[in-house]
Design a protein around this motif. Structure first.
Motif, PDB file in Angstrom:
ATOM      1  N   THR A   8       0.831  -1.208   0.000  1.00  0.00           N
ATOM      2  CA  THR A   8       0.000   0.000   0.000  1.00  0.00           C
ATOM      3  C   THR A   8       0.865   1.257   0.000  1.00  0.00           C
ATOM      4  O   THR A   8       0.595   2.225  -0.729  1.00  0.00           O
ATOM      5  CB  THR A   8      -0.937  -0.007   1.222  1.00  0.00           C
ATOM      6  OG1 THR A   8      -1.760  -1.177   1.175  1.00  0.00           O
ATOM      7  CG2 THR A   8      -1.813   1.237   1.257  1.00  0.00           C
ATOM      8  N   GLU A   9       1.919   1.249   0.827  1.00  0.00           N
ATOM      9  CA  GLU A   9       2.812   2.400   0.880  1.00  0.00           C
ATOM     10  C   GLU A   9       3.521   2.620  -0.457  1.00  0.00           C
ATOM     11  O   GLU A   9       3.690   3.758  -0.917  1.00  0.00           O
ATOM     12  CB  GLU A   9       3.849   2.198   1.993  1.00  0.00           C
ATOM     13  CG  GLU A   9       3.247   2.220   3.398  1.00  0.00           C
ATOM     14  CD  GLU A   9       4.292   1.939   4.469  1.00  0.00           C
ATOM     15  OE1 GLU A   9       5.482   1.776   4.103  1.00  0.00           O
ATOM     16  OE2 GLU A   9       3.928   1.869   5.662  1.00  0.00           O
ATOM     17  N   LEU A  10       3.924   1.510  -1.103  1.00  0.00           N
ATOM     18  CA  LEU A  10       4.581   1.620  -2.402  1.00  0.00           C
ATOM     19  C   LEU A  10       3.616   2.164  -3.457  1.00  0.00           C
ATOM     20  O   LEU A  10       3.986   3.011  -4.280  1.00  0.00           O
ATOM     21  CB  LEU A  10       5.112   0.252  -2.834  1.00  0.00           C
ATOM     22  CG  LEU A  10       6.307  -0.300  -2.035  1.00  0.00           C
ATOM     23  CD1 LEU A  10       6.505  -1.789  -2.332  1.00  0.00           C
ATOM     24  CD2 LEU A  10       7.580   0.475  -2.370  1.00  0.00           C
ATOM     25  N   ASP A  11       2.393   1.687  -3.441  1.00  0.00           N
ATOM     26  CA  ASP A  11       1.393   2.162  -4.400  1.00  0.00           C
ATOM     27  C   ASP A  11       1.125   3.657  -4.241  1.00  0.00           C
ATOM     28  O   ASP A  11       0.895   4.368  -5.223  1.00  0.00           O
ATOM     29  CB  ASP A  11       0.086   1.382  -4.234  1.00  0.00           C
ATOM     30  CG  ASP A  11       0.165  -0.032  -4.815  1.00  0.00           C
ATOM     31  OD1 ASP A  11       0.994  -0.251  -5.717  1.00  0.00           O
ATOM     32  OD2 ASP A  11      -0.599  -0.916  -4.367  1.00  0.00           O
ATOM     33  N   LYS A  12       1.147   4.139  -3.000  1.00  0.00           N
ATOM     34  CA  LYS A  12       0.868   5.556  -2.730  1.00  0.00           C
ATOM     35  C   LYS A  12       2.098   6.434  -2.923  1.00  0.00           C
ATOM     36  O   LYS A  12       1.998   7.667  -2.812  1.00  0.00           O
ATOM     37  CB  LYS A  12       0.348   5.714  -1.299  1.00  0.00           C
ATOM     38  CG  LYS A  12      -1.035   5.118  -1.074  1.00  0.00           C
ATOM     39  CD  LYS A  12      -1.467   5.318   0.371  1.00  0.00           C
ATOM     40  CE  LYS A  12      -2.871   4.788   0.622  1.00  0.00           C
ATOM     41  NZ  LYS A  12      -3.287   4.980   2.048  1.00  0.00           N
TER      42      LYS A  12
END
Length: 632
Positions: free
Chosen positions: A506-510
């Motif tokens: 999720t952090e990578l996607d954001k």
């Protein structure tokens, strides 16, 4: 005779169509859905088409011959049944009867002229000049136990079936869109960048409560289930067990050694390289360049060849297909290059050899045990069959295997408590003669049942009794509590690691983190894979991760189990590469494959429709009586 009327006016006669095989496999037919119950003489009925005893035995012979052909040896009925003979026979009978019923409903038939025309296409009974050989036909009919009239009836039936199926299976041109879609599916590649996240990224699991352990135990009972074990009594009669009854003199051993000495020697081997040319002039020019100092492989590459094209590997003289080229290669010294050689098959080549491995002459004393075993195998057959008959006589009187062994002074062995794979409770695998066959049949038998011996071919026979059966059981919680605790901790930590990596995705996607950030945190490297197809895998990138990567868009992130125990990977789809444009032959082959898939799907739907349309009855009681009688 029945064929005489059909011979008139025919300029050529016919060969035999392979009766043992139907045009398609009838495995798509739902045999499991067939219900029991029909007349005592009729074994199978599909609509108005009935299958009787003779039909069943004829198809059984055909299927048995086919299975024997695939195995490369004659299979017994019992052995073939263990490998699914009865199911194959029933599938063919039901599928064939369904086709016949539908053909009858449609009013379809085949004329004598058309039947002759179809049969004459088969070269099975033609001589080298393409002329019919009547003796071969009669030999075939005698082998099959079949009259000419029956042969014609079967051919008429099979040709009509084939015409129906080949008509249904024809497909129109495959759409380009479908070809391109399948090519993309098969050949698109994806390159991944990933970071390995070790199990140590999350804390060790706390001690579970009693409730946690019991809940885990209840939800994973299969993992704590002890398989069924069987104790099997065995008498194995092989050439080795009867060797004391076979006399082999020292002179016979030496005579065999001298007569076949070359078979026991280790032949010389050489690493052979070969450059092929279209003409002698080019070959001579290349030879002059090599003699002038150019490297053999450099000359090959200058001619547009890769090293793999010219490297034939390490070969013996007989390992080379062309004897002329072999003779030239094995005359060269180590590192030598031949002048242009024209092979027996017309190839013009330069040969280069390196790494000559000298042959070794095997001494008599070294190969004596091998020779003894070879002679023993050929001579022990009569002793083995005599022992077979003696054992069967004793078995017929009601004696157990152990009693038979004691009376006939044969080795008897009890294999204590093994599962269907041959493992004991401790995981040890005891030595089991004809392991796969014996276990398969022993686990299909029961205590107190007199079993037919396992036919081990050249290795003789193995008799067996099921002495004892320990049923499958779920091990009690208290017995496996320690193991449950270990597995719970491992499972709990893996769940928390999966949750942790999902949060990182999720952090990578954001854009709140990068793979480099995560790699630095866990003291790991960012690794880039080679381009991967759907069926590919790489270091730490398992099929599950590849499948997930192909479900994601370009530059998206994902997480999956890694190839390292307990670890996971965080990955990014770094690059999506479409396949290269298909050339003509590759496109034609893909189109051919798609037509086969479409045809198979059509035929599968056709048989499904027949199953829905016609009532199918199987007289299992009559079939069991028939096959039981045949087995005896």
């Amino acid at each position: 005779m029945a064929l005489d009327s059909m011979r008139k006016g025919a300029s050529r006669f016919f060969g035999v169509i392979l009766i043992g095989l139907l045009v398609v496999s009838f495995g798509v037919w739902g045999i499991a859905d067939i219900f029991t119950g029909y007349g005592s003489q009729t074994l199978v009925k599909v609509g108005d088409t009935e299958v009787n005893r003779d039909d069943y035995l004829q198809v059984q012979r055909e299927v048995l011959q086919g299975m024997s052909g695939q195995a490369g040896r004659t299979m017994s009925l019992q052995e073939a049944r263990a490998q699914g003979l009865d199911a194959q026979v029933l599938e063919r009978l039901v599928g064939g009867a369904a086709l016949d019923t539908h053909a009858q409903d449609l009013g379809l038939g085949i004329s004598d002229d058309k039947l002759l025309e179809e049969i004459m296409k088969d070269p099975g009974l033609q001589d080298d000049a393409g002329n019919f050989n009547g003796a071969m036909l009669q030999q075939y009919l005698a082998q099959m136990g079949m009259s000419e009239q029956t042969f014609l009836e079967i051919q008429r039936e099979r040709n009509l079936r084939r015409q129906i199926l080949s008509t249904l299976g024809q497909t129109v041109a495959t759409p380009d869109l479908l070809i391109d879609a399948l090519d993309t599916y098969n050949n698109q590649t994806r390159t991944l960048r990933y970071v390995l996240v070790p199990e140590s990224a999350v804390d060790a699991s706390p001690d579970p409560t009693e409730t946690d352990l019991k809940s885990f135990y209840d939800n994973h009972q299969a993992e704590f289930t002890q398989p069924e074990y069987r104790t099997i009594g065995v008498i194995a009669v092989s050439p080795e067990t009867v060797k004391d009854q076979v006399e082999i003199s020292e002179k016979e051993l030496k005579d065999e050694y001298e007569a076949n000495k070359a078979e026991y020697d280790t032949p010389e081997k050489r690493h052979v390289y070969q450059i092929s040319f279209a003409n002698t002039e080019d070959a001579k020019k290349a030879y002059d360049e090599i003699k002038g100092g150019k490297d053999f492989l450099e000359v090959a590459k200058a001619g547009g060849m890769k090293e793999s094209d010219v490297d034939l590997g390490v070969l013996t003289r007989t390992g080379m297909v062309d004897p002329v080229l072999a003779e030239a290669a094995f005359k060269l010294e180590d590192g030598g290059v031949s002048e242009p050689v024209t092979g027996k098959l017309g190839a013009i080549a330069l040969l280069h050899v390196s790494n000559i491995i000298p042959g070794k002459e095997a001494s008599f004393d070294k190969v004596k045990p091998e020779i003894e075993k070879k002679i023993l195998a050929s001579r022990a057959e009569s002793v083995i069959f005599d022992t077979h008959d003696r054992i069967e006589d004793e078995r017929a009187s009601g004696a157990t295997l152990e009693e038979v062994a004691e009376k006939l002074d044969l080795p008897y062995k009890e294999i204590e408590k093994v599962d269907a794979q041959g493992n004991t409770a401790s995981g040890v695998q005891p030595e089991i003669p004809q392991k796969q066959k014996l276990l398969q049949e022993a686990f299909a038998s029961d205590v107190g049942v007199e079993n037919d011996p396992v036919d081990a071919g050249d290795e003789g026979f193995v008799w067996y009794d099921v002495v004892d059966i320990t049923p499958q059981r779920v091990r009690p919680f208290e017995e496996v509590k320690t193991e449950v605790g270990r597995m719970w901790r491992q499972d709990d930590r893996q769940k928390r690691l999966a949750e942790y990596t999902a949060k990182l995705v999720t952090e990578l996607d954001k854009g709140e983190a990068t793979l480099a950030d995560i790699a630095k945190k866990h003291e790991e490297d960012v690794v880039t894979t080679q381009p991967l197809k759907r069926s590919g895998m790489a270091l730490n990138v398992l099929p599950q991760a590849v499948a997930q990567a192909f479900s994601l868009p370009d530059k998206a992130y994902g997480s999956a189990e890694a190839g390292v125990q307990g670890a996971r990977i965080l990955f990014q789809v770094a690059e999506v590469t479409p396949p290269k444009a298909l050339d003509g032959p590759a496109r034609a082959e893909l189109e051919r494959q798609l037509k086969v898939f479409i045809s198979d799907d059509i035929l599968s739907q056709y048989f499904g429709a027949l199953q829905d349309r016609y009532q199918v009855s199987v007289n299992h009681e009559a079939i069991n009586r028939l096959t039981g009688a045949e087995q005896q």
